[in-house]
Design an enzyme around this catalytic site. Sequence first.
Site, PDB file in Angstrom:
ATOM      1  N   ASN A   1      -4.870   8.580   1.688  1.00 44.73           N
ATOM      2  CA  ASN A   1      -5.276   7.877   2.908  1.00 44.73           C
ATOM      3  C   ASN A   1      -5.724   8.844   3.993  1.00 44.73           C
ATOM      4  O   ASN A   1      -6.862   8.818   4.415  1.00 44.73           O
ATOM      5  CB  ASN A   1      -4.134   7.010   3.445  1.00 44.73           C
TER       6      ASN A   1
ATOM      7  N   ARG B   1       2.862   6.274  -2.858  1.00 48.46           N
ATOM      8  CA  ARG B   1       3.913   7.031  -3.556  1.00 48.46           C
ATOM      9  C   ARG B   1       3.598   7.152  -5.041  1.00 48.46           C
ATOM     10  O   ARG B   1       3.908   8.169  -5.663  1.00 48.46           O
ATOM     11  CB  ARG B   1       5.275   6.355  -3.344  1.00 48.46           C
TER      12      ARG B   1
ATOM     13  N   ASP C   1       0.820  -1.205   0.000  1.00 49.07           N
ATOM     14  CA  ASP C   1       0.000   0.000   0.000  1.00 49.07           C
ATOM     15  C   ASP C   1       0.858   1.262   0.000  1.00 49.07           C
ATOM     16  O   ASP C   1       0.500   2.262  -0.625  1.00 49.07           O
ATOM     17  CB  ASP C   1      -0.922   0.012   1.225  1.00 49.07           C
TER      18      ASP C   1
END
Length: 294
Positions: free
Chosen positions: A149, A79, A74
């Site tokens: 996120n 990135r 993840d």
Amino acid sequence: MKIALYGQYYQNSTEPIIRDIFRFFTQKNVELVVEHHFLQLLNEKKIVAESFATFQSHADLDATFDMLLSIGGDGTILRAITLVRDSGIPVLGINAGRLGFLASVQKENIANFLQLVIDKKYRISKRTLLSLTCNPPNSEIGSLNFAMNEISVSRKDTTSMITIETHLNEEYLNSYWADGLIIATPTGSTGYSMSCGGPILTPEVTSLVITPIAPHNLNARPLVIPDSTRIKLKVSGREDNYLISLDSRIAAVPNDSELTIEKTNFQINMVEIPNETFLITLRNKLMWGEDKRN
């Protein structure tokens, strides 16, 4: 078909996966463009001997690409989105890490999954991102001021708690006395926020989660809010600075800086392969239904 490849190399787990991916796409005559540093590493490890075109930044990725394939976990995908940004290029994650919710395609039977990519038998799951504005501006954050996120604030260089004054759409909500505060997207609800007791949201939910980190007052609970909400934070504490993180990127911010967090005007297109949906991944990763009494 033209595919961009980006990845991380873990000697014991990713080498066979990488070899299989390159072999498969070469046999299918797919045009591969590999991230510059990743290809250098693969050449050094003698995993790839052929010559491939490369890309180095988001400016090299345009509408001619059909997909970006991320090899790793993840963190690698998080990135990778800094390269995709607002280009609209779909992103598919091959899970070579451990507990992964974003990198949903497992290394077993990888050729079968990649054939679905060739045949375009997949759906797009649109993921919300958050943007951050600092007042005064912070040079450490720069143009990479978005996260898929979560955006979180936390204490720095101290064991003392910090105070996070929080406003929603200019209305005062609370002053959290805690180790920090997490603002998570539905995608990020299965990450840092979940480990701090926050709820799990499915990706299509139009909401955000505010989750305190180890709050001093136990009645400070996670809060679900509409993703149209503008969030303003002001942090104070015993140290001169505190930390702010955007996914895996961290910057130090002076006390009393004003942070504005809101939904970005673009989304990330995550590729969802049949039989590797979010609910299947969630059930497998959290081992729901494994209790023999069910």
